[in-house]
Design a protein around this motif. Structure first.
Motif, PDB file in Angstrom:
ATOM      1  N   PHE A   7       0.841  -1.192   0.000  1.00 44.27           N
ATOM      2  CA  PHE A   7       0.000   0.000   0.000  1.00 44.27           C
ATOM      3  C   PHE A   7       0.877   1.243   0.000  1.00 44.27           C
ATOM      4  O   PHE A   7       1.919   1.266   0.655  1.00 44.27           O
ATOM      5  CB  PHE A   7      -0.873   0.030   1.257  1.00 44.27           C
ATOM      6  CG  PHE A   7      -1.720  -1.203   1.411  1.00 44.27           C
ATOM      7  CD1 PHE A   7      -2.949  -1.304   0.783  1.00 44.27           C
ATOM      8  CD2 PHE A   7      -1.268  -2.284   2.168  1.00 44.27           C
ATOM      9  CE1 PHE A   7      -3.712  -2.444   0.926  1.00 44.27           C
ATOM     10  CE2 PHE A   7      -2.038  -3.428   2.305  1.00 44.27           C
ATOM     11  CZ  PHE A   7      -3.261  -3.514   1.683  1.00 44.27           C
ATOM     12  N   THR A   8       0.440   2.256  -0.731  1.00 45.97           N
ATOM     13  CA  THR A   8       1.162   3.528  -0.707  1.00 45.97           C
ATOM     14  C   THR A   8       0.580   4.416   0.398  1.00 45.97           C
ATOM     15  O   THR A   8      -0.436   4.078   1.011  1.00 45.97           O
ATOM     16  CB  THR A   8       1.038   4.267  -2.055  1.00 45.97           C
ATOM     17  OG1 THR A   8      -0.338   4.618  -2.235  1.00 45.97           O
ATOM     18  CG2 THR A   8       1.492   3.398  -3.205  1.00 45.97           C
ATOM     19  N   GLU A   9       1.238   5.547   0.609  1.00 43.57           N
ATOM     20  CA  GLU A   9       0.781   6.471   1.660  1.00 43.57           C
ATOM     21  C   GLU A   9      -0.634   6.965   1.397  1.00 43.57           C
ATOM     22  O   GLU A   9      -1.342   7.344   2.313  1.00 43.57           O
ATOM     23  CB  GLU A   9       1.735   7.674   1.747  1.00 43.57           C
ATOM     24  CG  GLU A   9       3.109   7.359   2.310  1.00 43.57           C
ATOM     25  CD  GLU A   9       3.070   7.000   3.784  1.00 43.57           C
ATOM     26  OE1 GLU A   9       2.005   7.147   4.408  1.00 43.57           O
ATOM     27  OE2 GLU A   9       4.099   6.558   4.317  1.00 43.57           O
ATOM     28  N   GLN A  10      -1.030   6.953   0.117  1.00 44.74           N
ATOM     29  CA  GLN A  10      -2.362   7.466  -0.224  1.00 44.74           C
ATOM     30  C   GLN A  10      -3.472   6.455   0.104  1.00 44.74           C
ATOM     31  O   GLN A  10      -4.652   6.784   0.046  1.00 44.74           O
ATOM     32  CB  GLN A  10      -2.441   7.836  -1.709  1.00 44.74           C
ATOM     33  CG  GLN A  10      -1.708   9.111  -2.090  1.00 44.74           C
ATOM     34  CD  GLN A  10      -0.201   8.942  -2.064  1.00 44.74           C
ATOM     35  OE1 GLN A  10       0.315   7.909  -2.476  1.00 44.74           O
ATOM     36  NE2 GLN A  10       0.505   9.942  -1.552  1.00 44.74           N
ATOM     37  N   SER A  11      -3.103   5.241   0.409  1.00 44.33           N
ATOM     38  CA  SER A  11      -4.129   4.228   0.703  1.00 44.33           C
ATOM     39  C   SER A  11      -4.867   4.591   1.982  1.00 44.33           C
ATOM     40  O   SER A  11      -4.279   5.096   2.936  1.00 44.33           O
ATOM     41  CB  SER A  11      -3.483   2.859   0.905  1.00 44.33           C
ATOM     42  OG  SER A  11      -2.836   2.450  -0.249  1.00 44.33           O
ATOM     43  N   GLU A  12      -6.133   4.262   1.978  1.00 51.12           N
ATOM     44  CA  GLU A  12      -6.911   4.515   3.190  1.00 51.12           C
ATOM     45  C   GLU A  12      -6.573   3.465   4.230  1.00 51.12           C
ATOM     46  O   GLU A  12      -6.470   2.285   3.926  1.00 51.12           O
ATOM     47  CB  GLU A  12      -8.403   4.453   2.875  1.00 51.12           C
ATOM     48  CG  GLU A  12      -8.907   5.652   2.127  1.00 51.12           C
ATOM     49  CD  GLU A  12     -10.387   5.516   1.824  1.00 51.12           C
ATOM     50  OE1 GLU A  12     -11.086   4.816   2.576  1.00 51.12           O
ATOM     51  OE2 GLU A  12     -10.829   6.092   0.832  1.00 51.12           O
ATOM     52  N   ARG A  13      -6.404   3.917   5.457  1.00 53.92           N
ATOM     53  CA  ARG A  13      -6.008   2.994   6.526  1.00 53.92           C
ATOM     54  C   ARG A  13      -7.093   1.943   6.784  1.00 53.92           C
ATOM     55  O   ARG A  13      -6.790   0.797   7.109  1.00 53.92           O
ATOM     56  CB  ARG A  13      -5.709   3.769   7.796  1.00 53.92           C
ATOM     57  CG  ARG A  13      -4.501   4.690   7.627  1.00 53.92           C
ATOM     58  CD  ARG A  13      -3.478   4.453   8.685  1.00 53.92           C
ATOM     59  NE  ARG A  13      -2.154   4.814   8.202  1.00 53.92           N
ATOM     60  CZ  ARG A  13      -1.065   4.787   8.959  1.00 53.92           C
ATOM     61  NH1 ARG A  13      -1.149   4.420  10.217  1.00 53.92           N
ATOM     62  NH2 ARG A  13       0.117   5.092   8.459  1.00 53.92           N
ATOM     63  N   SER A  14      -8.344   2.348   6.595  1.00 55.68           N
ATOM     64  CA  SER A  14      -9.418   1.379   6.831  1.00 55.68           C
ATOM     65  C   SER A  14      -9.345   0.246   5.798  1.00 55.68           C
ATOM     66  O   SER A  14      -9.612  -0.916   6.091  1.00 55.68           O
ATOM     67  CB  SER A  14     -10.783   2.065   6.758  1.00 55.68           C
ATOM     68  OG  SER A  14     -10.942   2.646   5.472  1.00 55.68           O
ATOM     69  N   LEU A  15      -8.925   0.629   4.590  1.00 53.77           N
ATOM     70  CA  LEU A  15      -8.796  -0.369   3.537  1.00 53.77           C
ATOM     71  C   LEU A  15      -7.658  -1.338   3.860  1.00 53.77           C
ATOM     72  O   LEU A  15      -7.768  -2.559   3.679  1.00 53.77           O
ATOM     73  CB  LEU A  15      -8.524   0.326   2.196  1.00 53.77           C
ATOM     74  CG  LEU A  15      -8.506  -0.604   0.988  1.00 53.77           C
ATOM     75  CD1 LEU A  15      -9.909  -1.012   0.610  1.00 53.77           C
ATOM     76  CD2 LEU A  15      -7.827   0.080  -0.187  1.00 53.77           C
ATOM     77  N   MET A  16      -6.576  -0.769   4.357  1.00 54.76           N
ATOM     78  CA  MET A  16      -5.440  -1.614   4.736  1.00 54.76           C
ATOM     79  C   MET A  16      -5.857  -2.623   5.800  1.00 54.76           C
ATOM     80  O   MET A  16      -5.576  -3.808   5.715  1.00 54.76           O
ATOM     81  CB  MET A  16      -4.316  -0.746   5.314  1.00 54.76           C
ATOM     82  CG  MET A  16      -3.588   0.119   4.334  1.00 54.76           C
ATOM     83  SD  MET A  16      -2.184   0.853   5.226  1.00 54.76           S
ATOM     84  CE  MET A  16      -1.909   2.311   4.259  1.00 54.76           C
ATOM     85  N   ARG A  17      -6.547  -2.120   6.802  1.00 57.59           N
ATOM     86  CA  ARG A  17      -6.965  -3.009   7.889  1.00 57.59           C
ATOM     87  C   ARG A  17      -7.886  -4.105   7.361  1.00 57.59           C
ATOM     88  O   ARG A  17      -7.753  -5.274   7.731  1.00 57.59           O
ATOM     89  CB  ARG A  17      -7.676  -2.192   8.974  1.00 57.59           C
ATOM     90  CG  ARG A  17      -8.190  -3.030  10.134  1.00 57.59           C
ATOM     91  CD  ARG A  17      -8.615  -2.170  11.293  1.00 57.59           C
ATOM     92  NE  ARG A  17      -7.493  -1.603  12.020  1.00 57.59           N
ATOM     93  CZ  ARG A  17      -6.795  -2.262  12.941  1.00 57.59           C
ATOM     94  NH1 ARG A  17      -7.103  -3.499  13.244  1.00 57.59           N
ATOM     95  NH2 ARG A  17      -5.799  -1.683  13.563  1.00 57.59           N
ATOM     96  N   ARG A  18      -8.772  -3.700   6.471  1.00 63.68           N
ATOM     97  CA  ARG A  18      -9.692  -4.689   5.895  1.00 63.68           C
ATOM     98  C   ARG A  18      -8.914  -5.758   5.119  1.00 63.68           C
ATOM     99  O   ARG A  18      -9.196  -6.937   5.191  1.00 63.68           O
ATOM    100  CB  ARG A  18     -10.676  -3.966   4.958  1.00 63.68           C
ATOM    101  CG  ARG A  18     -12.021  -4.646   4.880  1.00 63.68           C
ATOM    102  CD  ARG A  18     -12.977  -3.779   4.094  1.00 63.68           C
ATOM    103  NE  ARG A  18     -13.459  -4.499   2.923  1.00 63.68           N
ATOM    104  CZ  ARG A  18     -13.837  -3.930   1.800  1.00 63.68           C
ATOM    105  NH1 ARG A  18     -13.766  -2.618   1.668  1.00 63.68           N
ATOM    106  NH2 ARG A  18     -14.313  -4.642   0.816  1.00 63.68           N
ATOM    107  N   ALA A  19      -7.918  -5.289   4.389  1.00 67.42           N
ATOM    108  CA  ALA A  19      -7.109  -6.228   3.607  1.00 67.42           C
ATOM    109  C   ALA A  19      -6.374  -7.218   4.517  1.00 67.42           C
ATOM    110  O   ALA A  19      -6.294  -8.412   4.227  1.00 67.42           O
ATOM    111  CB  ALA A  19      -6.107  -5.453   2.752  1.00 67.42           C
ATOM    112  N   PHE A  20      -5.836  -6.712   5.608  1.00 68.38           N
ATOM    113  CA  PHE A  20      -5.120  -7.595   6.523  1.00 68.38           C
ATOM    114  C   PHE A  20      -6.056  -8.655   7.112  1.00 68.38           C
ATOM    115  O   PHE A  20      -5.711  -9.831   7.204  1.00 68.38           O
ATOM    116  CB  PHE A  20      -4.469  -6.783   7.650  1.00 68.38           C
ATOM    117  CG  PHE A  20      -3.164  -6.150   7.244  1.00 68.38           C
ATOM    118  CD1 PHE A  20      -1.976  -6.870   7.320  1.00 68.38           C
ATOM    119  CD2 PHE A  20      -3.115  -4.853   6.774  1.00 68.38           C
ATOM    120  CE1 PHE A  20      -0.768  -6.293   6.928  1.00 68.38           C
ATOM    121  CE2 PHE A  20      -1.914  -4.270   6.379  1.00 68.38           C
ATOM    122  CZ  PHE A  20      -0.742  -4.994   6.459  1.00 68.38           C
ATOM    123  N   LEU A  21      -7.237  -8.213   7.491  1.00 65.23           N
ATOM    124  CA  LEU A  21      -8.181  -9.172   8.083  1.00 65.23           C
ATOM    125  C   LEU A  21      -8.649 -10.186   7.049  1.00 65.23           C
ATOM    126  O   LEU A  21      -8.751 -11.387   7.332  1.00 65.23           O
ATOM    127  CB  LEU A  21      -9.389  -8.411   8.664  1.00 65.23           C
ATOM    128  CG  LEU A  21      -9.056  -7.521   9.864  1.00 65.23           C
ATOM    129  CD1 LEU A  21     -10.247  -6.654  10.235  1.00 65.23           C
ATOM    130  CD2 LEU A  21      -8.622  -8.360  11.055  1.00 65.23           C
TER     131      LEU A  21
END
Lengths: 434, 501
Positions: free
Chosen positions: A363-377
């Motif tokens: 993920f780049t810095e522009q990615s939404e953190r909520s999206l990152m968390r969702r991806a991890f889960l």
């Protein structure tokens, strides 16, 4: 909780040569992890000095992080206590190179690109193209058990280690294995230390098994309109005989950067004799559409470098966060299908090594953190359902994931206690509590 | 009954006491035996002395000890229950696969109970797409390849005993074989394993996929000689059958010339699938026994097998032929068919049978040197043979530098027996001196415990034992193996191993 900095500096200075210890603020800042600098930086020039520094830290209960080139430090979380950065760059000698035996014994601070140059002169190589070889040291590669996309994904650091010497948690120097290609005396310490991220000891020297460099190599690119199509093409390509020596799929942001306007593609490599490479190319073309073979390896350098370095750096920016899935090759298509359903294509990049079943999502810095968390889960759940594993391997600053799980934790804890009874090596980097 | 010879020879009081405890009647109460029978059934318990005697040794026959009881669980569930029971009763045990090991790794020296995996012989799943196979620990090595064969796949590690040896045993010893030069040893092909810990708890280490986060405990357990627990199931990697092969047998005037060819082959960047050598004594024995037509003055025979893509194999075969001729090969035979290939291999595989005609007894050693030091170690072996007035033949994996000197003797001659023992020790010490190891594929077991300090410092060994206790805190699983103890463990008096390698 940290050790008082004055006491630590005093003890280190008393036991080590003055040029080996540094408490300068600017220098310490260079080795900050998670925004926290160490209280002292130690530059040992010998194995004995490493042992002395470790023994000193053990006595003071000072937490120590072994530091090679620093390229992979963000692949694990920052330590929860950090007193000393043990920088191993001065241990950078090739101790023994036996080209006729295909073995090499080197100190941990050797840079991978300089090793590669030494080996190339004798047409030999360590067959797992490490990411950022100019910034990676032997110790860092061993600590992270790096793998590469070539050699059909079969060989990793662990497979090529013949022997290891490391300093354990009380400052004792421990050796495992040896310098011959076949050896079953004693436990396999090499495999244990490799991939332990500096939490079991400080690797000071290793012996590698080498391979002859293949006489011929060809690299090709297959542009695809989607990541799903790319993985489909790659899996089809892996079935051909002769089998490609390397396959990688790139998509989204990285794919666009590689071959605009296509959003994804497949990189394929063939190595071997001229006949084998030629036949491989023909067979691959029969199975996979629109393969573009680079006229010479120089033309493919940029693309190959991007694949090789993908896990550590993005095409234009450093990554903000990343995760890795280890799956069976047959589950990759399903993985891609689910992954593409919710990812932000502009700010997310994916690189897949289909032969090994490795999926890197970045993920780049522009990615939404909520999206990152969702991806991890999602990744953790998907991997569990498909007999694989998923874990964060590029840690965002200031984040703590509760979705991380590790196998056989209590056995690992016993192993950790056996080698690091004082708990001084990189606390919290393997598992958040120890 | 514990072997009285073993007790008499013990030089370490602790061992004597433990061995005494292992005599069974005291420790293995009737109640415990009944509980074990409840778990594994009557067919899973071997009690009569004559039946237990089969389990007194493995391929290392120098030392023997009959276990007090042999337990053969048929599943992981039974294995867990058995080990849990033994754990609660404080009873030590020895895991055993097929008993084809060559270093006494499953000798029940300090443990009354032997746990066998011979009833766990199911192939559970073949995943041809991902090239994986899941098997129980008792499955024979060759049966794995047989199960994979319909898919054009095989299991690469191929120890000489592959028709009989079990996957569990292979994992314990990290077994190799002639083709490990190219394909690697067992640890390179085990992706995951189910380990029943000495307290009866089952854990999966590794898994289906190549990368598993965390410490590589799977890698640590492979080759741990059964000291961490009992492996009950494994996920193995299968490899595609090679598209083509080329097998050649080259005859050389001397071992020096043959080793020169070996070095030259490796130096030009060719990694053959196998590179095997026999010296003059063995070649003569094979010729006398089986009449392969080797010249009477042949000093050494080298078998080279190449495999892979036809174009690559063809190019390499041509180069290998020239390198052998350059090194002085007087004759090169090439196999054109599967049958001819089998014939060429037959001379190597029958070498040990032929040795039996040379002397009443023989002892095979297992050492490793860097490939380039092969001429030196072979000269040292010749010197040792001269000095100790012994005949020593050599059959070995030349590509790996893994030597197997065969020391011929008559066990009725006590003086000669002692000379064989001293010569064996000296050869292994020479291997270490030349930068090698005391064992390339047989393991340490009980046989080479005394040689471990040649390779490792006391500190190394202390750390290894501390790691072992992470799995087995009470050291009840296969005690008395790998690690030397004060005063030595067992006094070796009579070498008598006669198993092909």
């Amino acid at each position: 909780m940290s050790v008082p900095s004055e006491a630590l500096a005093r003890e280190l200075a008393a036991r080590l040569p003055p040029e080996s210890v540094c408490t300068d603020r600017a220098e310490r800042q260079r080795f900050a992890l998670g925004g926290v600098p160490p209280q002292a930086v130690v530059y040992p020039s010998s194995e004995e000095e490493v042992a002395t520094a470790v023994a000193c830290c053990a006595e003071l209960r000072a937490a120590l992080v072994p530091w090679g080139g620093g390229a992979r430090q963000r692949q694990v979380p920052p330590p929860w206590q950090y007193d000393v950065a043990l920088v191993l760059s001065r241990l950078n000698r090739v101790l023994r190179y036996e080209p006729d035996d295909l073995t090499m014994t080197v100190q941990c601070g050797c840079r991978m690109d300089s090793l590669a140059a030494v080996l190339a002169a004798r047409r030999q190589w360590l067959p797992f193209d490490v990411a950022l070889p100019g910034e990676s040291t032997v110790g860092g590669v061993v600590a992270s058990a790096t793998v590469g996309w070539e050699r059909s994904g079969q060989l990793s650091t662990r497979d090529l280690l013949l022997g290891v010497t490391f300093v354990a948690g009380r400052g004792e120097v421990v050796r495992g294995g040896g310098s011959v290609v076949k050896n079953v005396a004693g436990y396999d310490m090499m495999r244990l230390v490799a991939g332990s991220w500096g939490t079991l000891g400080v690797v000071t020297q290793v012996t590698w098994k080498l391979l002859p460099e293949p006489p011929e190599k060809a690299v090709g690119w297959v542009g695809c309109r989607s990541l799903a199509r790319a993985i489909e093409q790659a899996l089809a390509g892996d079935r051909v005989r002769p089998q490609p020596s390397g396959l990688a799929v790139v998509g989204f942001g990285s794919g666009a950067a590689v071959a605009d306007p296509q959003r994804a593609g497949v990189v394929v490599a063939y190595t071997g004799s001229a006949g084998e490479v030629q036949e491989g190319k023909s067979a691959f073309e029969e199975e996979v559409e629109d393969v573009h073979w680079f006229p010479h390896l120089g033309a493919a350098t940029g693309l190959v470098r991007r694949i090789r370095d993908f896990s550590l750096v993005g095409p234009t920016h450093p990554w903000a966060a990343g995760l890795r899935l280890a799956l069976l090759p047959s589950d990759l298509a399903a993985c891609v299908e689910e992954l593409t359903a919710f990812l932000d294509e502009d700010n997310t990049s994916v690189c897949i090594w289909p032969q090994r079943g490795t999926v890197y999502v970045r993920f780049t810095e522009q990615s939404e953190r909520s999206l990152m968390r969702r991806a991890f889960l999602w990744a953790a759940e998907f991997a569990q359902e498909h007999r694989g594993w998923a874990w964060p391997d590029w840690w965002p600053e200031g984040w703590e994931f509760d979705a991380v799980s590790l196998p056989h934790l209590y056995l690992s804890r016993h192993i950790k206690d056996a080698l690091d009874p004082m708990g001084i090596f990189s606390p919290g980097r393997y598992w958040r509590h120890w | 009954m514990t072997n009285p010879r073993v007790l008499a020879r013990s030089r370490w009081p602790g061992l004597y006491l433990q061995a005494c405890r292992s005599t069974g009647a005291v420790m293995l109460s009737t109640r415990l035996r009944e509980q074990l029978r409840e778990i594994v059934g009557a067919e899973g318990l071997i009690e009569p002395y004559e039946a237990r005697k089969v389990y007194e040794c493995d391929g290392y026959t120098l030392e023997r000890a009959v276990p007090e009881l042999v337990v053969l669980p048929a599943s992981t569930v039974e294995m867990c229950a058995v080990l849990r029971l033994l754990h609660r009763a404080g009873v030590s045990f020895v895991p055993r696969g097929a008993g084809t090991g060559l270093s006494g790794g499953c000798l029940p020296l300090e443990a009354p109970v032997m746990i066998g995996t011979s009833r766990m012989r199911r192939i559970l799943e073949v995943d041809s797409v991902n090239r994986r196979i899941v098997v129980e620990a008792g499955v024979a090595n060759l049966d794995v390849t047989r199960a994979a064969a319909p898919f054009g796949l095989h299991y690469a590690p191929d120890p000489s005993s592959q028709a009989a040896c079990s996957i569990g045993g292979n994992i314990a010893e990290n077994s190799g074989g002639p083709h490990t030069l190219k394909y690697g040893v067992t640890t390179n092909h085990v992706l995951g394993l189910e380990l029943v810990l000495p307290d009866g708890q089952a854990v999966w280490l590794g898994g289906w996929v190549d990368d598993v986060p965390g410490y590589d405990l799977r890698g640590f357990v492979v080759g741990s000689e059964g000291t961490c627990g009992v492996v009950t199931r494994a996920i193995l990697r299968l490899v595609r059958n090679p598209e083509s092969w080329h097998t050649a047998l080259a005859v050389f005037p001397s071992v020096a010339a043959a080793t020169k060819a070996v070095s030259a082959i490796i130096a030009v960047g060719i990694v053959p699938a196998a590179l095997e050598m026999m010296d003059r004594l063995i070649v003569q024995a094979v010729e006398q026994a089986y009449h392969f037509g080797f010249p009477g003055d042949a000093g050494a025979v080298l078998i080279v097998e190449l495999d892979g893509h036809p174009a690559t194999v063809q190019a390499e075969a041509k180069a290998v032929r020239q390198l052998c001729l350059d090194a002085g090969a007087s004759e090169i035979r090439t196999a054109a068919t599967d049958q001819e290939r089998a014939e060429l291999w037959k001379s190597r595989k029958r070498a040990f049978g032929a040795v039996g005609r040379l002397a009443p007894s023989y002892c095979t050693q297992d050492g490793v040197v860097p490939r380039t030091r092969l001429p030196e170690i072979l000269q040292r072996i010749t010197d040792v043979a001269e000095r100790y007035r012994l005949r020593i033949g050599n059959v070995f994996h030349a590509g790996d530098g893994n030597i197997h000197p065969i020391l011929l003797f008559d066990e009725r001659n006590p003086d000669e027996v002692q000379r064989v023992l001293a010569a064996g020790r000296e050869i292994l010490a020479a291997c270490v001196e030349l930068g090698g190891s005391i064992t390339g594929e047989h393991g340490v077991g009980v046989e080479k415990i005394d040689q471990m300090p040649l390779l490792f410092t006391p500190q190394d060994l202390i750390v290894m034992q501390a790691l072992r206790r992470a799995f087995d805190p009470l050291e009840r699983c296969n005690p008395g193996k790998i690690f030397p103890r004060p005063g030595g463990c067992v006094e070796v008096v009579r070498p008598r191993r006669q198993v092909p390698v």
